[in-house]
Design an enzyme around this catalytic site. Structure first.
Site, PDB file in Angstrom:
ATOM      1  N   HIS A 220       0.877  -1.189   0.000  1.00 24.71           N
ATOM      2  CA  HIS A 220       0.000   0.000   0.000  1.00 24.71           C
ATOM      3  C   HIS A 220       0.909   1.232   0.000  1.00 24.71           C
ATOM      4  CE1 HIS A 220      -3.429   2.486   0.640  1.00 24.71           C
ATOM      5  NE2 HIS A 220      -3.686   2.259   1.921  1.00 24.71           N
TER       6      HIS A 220
ATOM      7  N   HIS B 229      -2.054  -2.342  -9.792  1.00 24.29           N
ATOM      8  CA  HIS B 229      -3.047  -1.774  -8.865  1.00 24.29           C
ATOM      9  C   HIS B 229      -4.233  -2.719  -8.757  1.00 24.29           C
ATOM     10  CE1 HIS B 229      -5.775   1.069  -6.985  1.00 24.29           C
ATOM     11  NE2 HIS B 229      -4.669   1.697  -6.605  1.00 24.29           N
TER      12      HIS B 229
ATOM     13  N   ASP C 275       2.610   5.580  -6.651  1.00 19.92           N
ATOM     14  CA  ASP C 275       3.886   5.557  -5.925  1.00 19.92           C
ATOM     15  C   ASP C 275       5.098   5.590  -6.846  1.00 19.92           C
ATOM     16  OD1 ASP C 275       2.794   5.342  -3.264  1.00 19.92           O
ATOM     17  OD2 ASP C 275       2.091   3.380  -3.893  1.00 19.92           O
TER      18      ASP C 275
HETATM   19  C1  COA Z   1      -1.050  -3.349  -5.827  1.00 19.82           C
HETATM   20  C2  COA Z   1      -1.071  -4.879  -5.979  1.00 19.82           C
HETATM   21  C3  COA Z   1      -0.991  -5.523  -4.602  1.00 19.82           C
HETATM   22  C4  COA Z   1      -2.374  -5.281  -6.658  1.00 19.82           C
HETATM   23  O1  COA Z   1      -2.316  -6.664  -6.756  1.00 19.82           O
HETATM   24  P1  COA Z   1      -3.438  -7.549  -7.462  1.00 19.82           P
HETATM   25  O2  COA Z   1      -4.748  -6.966  -7.199  1.00 19.82           O
HETATM   26  O3  COA Z   1      -3.180  -8.950  -7.097  1.00 19.82           O
HETATM   27  O4  COA Z   1      -3.084  -7.278  -8.954  1.00 19.82           O
HETATM   28  P2  COA Z   1      -3.482  -8.154 -10.179  1.00 19.82           P
HETATM   29  O5  COA Z   1      -4.641  -9.044  -9.889  1.00 19.82           O
HETATM   30  O6  COA Z   1      -3.568  -7.213 -11.299  1.00 19.82           O
HETATM   31  O7  COA Z   1      -2.197  -9.089 -10.345  1.00 19.82           O
HETATM   32  C5  COA Z   1      -2.180 -10.017 -11.368  1.00 19.82           C
HETATM   33  C6  COA Z   1      -0.857 -10.730 -11.387  1.00 19.82           C
HETATM   34  O8  COA Z   1       0.178  -9.801 -11.620  1.00 19.82           O
HETATM   35  C7  COA Z   1       1.143  -9.842 -10.584  1.00 19.82           C
HETATM   36  N1  COA Z   1       1.565  -8.489 -10.260  1.00 19.82           N
HETATM   37  C8  COA Z   1       0.784  -7.422  -9.972  1.00 19.82           C
HETATM   38  N2  COA Z   1       1.556  -6.361  -9.727  1.00 19.82           N
HETATM   39  C9  COA Z   1       2.830  -6.757  -9.847  1.00 19.82           C
HETATM   40  C10 COA Z   1       4.064  -6.110  -9.676  1.00 19.82           C
HETATM   41  N3  COA Z   1       4.126  -4.826  -9.329  1.00 19.82           N
HETATM   42  N4  COA Z   1       5.200  -6.811  -9.882  1.00 19.82           N
HETATM   43  C11 COA Z   1       5.151  -8.104 -10.226  1.00 19.82           C
HETATM   44  N5  COA Z   1       3.999  -8.797 -10.376  1.00 19.82           N
HETATM   45  C12 COA Z   1       2.858  -8.119 -10.197  1.00 19.82           C
HETATM   46  C13 COA Z   1       0.396 -10.448  -9.419  1.00 19.82           C
HETATM   47  O9  COA Z   1       1.302 -11.041  -8.514  1.00 19.82           O
HETATM   48  C14 COA Z   1      -0.485 -11.449 -10.123  1.00 19.82           C
HETATM   49  O10 COA Z   1       0.337 -12.531 -10.501  1.00 19.82           O
HETATM   50  P3  COA Z   1      -0.255 -14.030 -10.640  1.00 19.82           P
HETATM   51  O11 COA Z   1      -1.455 -13.919 -11.522  1.00 19.82           O
HETATM   52  O12 COA Z   1       0.868 -14.789 -11.235  1.00 19.82           O
HETATM   53  O13 COA Z   1      -0.588 -14.441  -9.245  1.00 19.82           O
HETATM   54  C15 COA Z   1       0.101  -5.334  -6.871  1.00 19.82           C
HETATM   55  O14 COA Z   1      -0.019  -4.778  -8.144  1.00 19.82           O
HETATM   56  C16 COA Z   1       1.442  -5.036  -6.261  1.00 19.82           C
HETATM   57  O15 COA Z   1       1.901  -5.761  -5.384  1.00 19.82           O
HETATM   58  N6  COA Z   1       2.119  -3.941  -6.725  1.00 19.82           N
HETATM   59  C17 COA Z   1       3.390  -3.562  -6.154  1.00 19.82           C
HETATM   60  C18 COA Z   1       3.194  -2.802  -4.853  1.00 19.82           C
HETATM   61  C19 COA Z   1       2.665  -1.428  -5.081  1.00 19.82           C
HETATM   62  O16 COA Z   1       3.160  -0.674  -5.905  1.00 19.82           O
HETATM   63  N7  COA Z   1       1.667  -1.069  -4.278  1.00 19.82           N
HETATM   64  C20 COA Z   1       1.061   0.244  -4.313  1.00 19.82           C
HETATM   65  C21 COA Z   1      -0.332   0.153  -4.833  1.00 19.82           C
HETATM   66  S1  COA Z   1      -1.001   1.787  -5.049  1.00 19.82           S
END
Ligand code: COA
Length: 393
Positions: A224, A263, A320
């Site tokens: 987050h 996201h 971010d």
């Molecule tokens: C924000 C976050 C938790 C959302 O996750 P989510 O809702 O699971 O996102 P999605 O459903 O679109 O993810 C689909 C896939 O992409 C991967 N993915 C998503 N963001 C990713 C990232 N930044 N780096 C690598 N892999 C990522 C997920 O692990 C998932 O993989 P899988 O299908 O093999 O399990 C995720 O994008 C993340 O961890 N981002 C990095 C942290 C971050 O920047 N957070 C700030 C948010 S404002």
């Protein structure tokens, strides 16, 4: 009979838990609105103070109302001396988010009206918190470096005064305005995890400070608000553009995340990231530090292309990704980037707390109490036989 819906281990994605009138994220189209206004419009034309008023009161203020609101915020910047003395006693290496979370209940103890749960008292608490969170973050930065907290400058805006109290230097108006814009961009984001934590806590009729302490805790996580600090670490580690492609592939091949990308709601570029990217290049040019923005941009291109090759076409920069280099160029250390998120998001948290407390968006506020599936040990209705300690193996 009430039939509970079963939605497990999906992080409540797509589950509408309540109505809200405060903000809306259209993830497909990359649109964010606060109280009906597009974020781009507010970022260009509003100020953090005016946006906070909008979030709290459901409308833009008139000139006199804004003046009075500003006056109240300035008055509330002063932190009681017992809180500053408590901060001085904390280990100076303590993470700023832990210090912030620990300080919020101290603000509750300083509030003689803490048990007054009227709407008027909650709006006053909201203004006190909006002013105090910024003062606390700045005070901790001074205290941990063995310096005394600085008195506030009443002539400066919320963002300008924060920079002054943080750095001990009066900011140039353009830098203060850029921080002000960043605060507008971060002020609210519908039912994000920290806002939901706040709403969950006040649904028990706990006071606003208890909820905000929970919000700070939720924001601290790297998935987050903690992501901006991780982005800065990534930029520091990479430094050289030629290392980017190999590094991105290695991260993804080993199942690690690229911070600042992806996201839970946006399936396209986060509109706040687009705004912050432009700000990054403008600031970079002005300060001769464009390399941070170039490096970020190369990581963005490389990561988006690597995600696409892996069939993940919706992972784009979030708020971010470009806030980290922007804050870095403003002289803000990496571990204060998440606290600065709180300096802004406190406006949204308090607006949501009031909405939740007073059922502004739906008739009857209800205690959040989801169910769980018990998959642990089970020995029937009588329970497992309790073995006394002496005979237990
Ligand atoms: C924000 C976050 C938790 C959302 O996750 P989510 O809702 O699971 O996102 P999605 O459903 O679109 O993810 C689909 C896939 O992409 C991967 N993915 C998503 N963001 C990713 C990232 N930044 N780096 C690598 N892999 C990522 C997920 O692990 C998932 O993989 P899988 O299908 O093999 O399990 C995720 O994008 C993340 O961890 N981002 C990095 C942290 C971050 O920047 N957070 C700030 C948010 S404002």
């Amino acid at each position: 009979m009430f039939e509970p819906a079963t939605t497990k281990n999906i992080g409540l994605r797509g589950v509408k838990v309540a109505d809200t009138k405060i903000s809306h994220v259209d993830g497909e189209n990359g649109i964010l609105i606060y109280r009906g206004y597009r974020i781009e419009d507010l970022a260009k034309n509003s100020t953090f103070e005016e946006t906070a008023y909008l979030l709290l009161h459901d409308r833009l203020p008139g000139a006199g109302e804004l003046e009075e609101f500003n006056r109240q915020l300035v008055r509330a910047r002063q932190i009681p001396s017992f809180i500053l003395n408590t901060l001085k006693d904390l280990p100076h290496g303590a993470p700023p988010m832990d210090v912030l979370q620990a300080s919020v209940p101290l603000l509750a103890m300083a509030d003689p009206d803490v048990t007054n749960d009227s709407r008027e008292a909650n709006v006053t608490k909201a203004m006190n918190l909006i002013a105090s969170i910024a003062s606390l973050v700045a005070a901790w930065q001074r205290i941990r470096h063995d310096k005394d907290p600085l008195p506030n400058d009443e002539a400066l805006s919320h963002a300008g005064n924060f920079l002054w109290q943080l750095t001990g230097e009066k900011p140039d108006p353009e830098t203060a305005k850029d921080l002000d814009t960043a605060l507008v961009l971060h002020a609210d984001h519908s039912f994000n995890p920290s806002t939901f934590a706040c709403r969950e806590v006040v649904s028990t009729q706990a006071h606003m400070y208890a909820a905000v302490a929970a919000g700070v805790g939720a924001l601290s996580g790297s998935l987050h608000g903690g992501a901006n600090a991780q982005v800065m670490k990534m930029l520091m580690e990479l430094r050289d553009e030629k290392d980017v492609r190999g590094w991105v592939n290695k991260q993804l091949d080993s199942g690690r995340k690229i911070m600042g990308m992806g996201h839970a709601v946006y399936k396209t570029i986060d509109p706040r990231a687009r705004f912050l990217k432009d700000m990054c290049f403008r600031l970079g040019k002005k300060l001769g530090q464009e390399h941070w923005c170039n490096l970020s941009s190369v990581i963005e291109e490389s990561a988006v292309s690597a995600f696409e090759k892996r069939g993940k076409t919706t992972i784009k920069p979030n708020v971010d990704f470009y806030s980290a280099p922007v804050y870095h160029m403003m002289g803000i250390p990496g571990d204060l980037m998440t606290p600065i998120f709180a300096v802004s998001r406190i406006a949204g948290w308090t607006a949501h707390i009031i909405e939740e407390k007073f059922g502004d968006a739906q008739e009857k506020p209800a205690l959040y109490r989801p169910s769980s599936e018990y998959i642990g040990n089970y020995c029937g209705k009588t329970g497992c036989a309790y073995e006394p300690l002496e005979t237990r193996k």
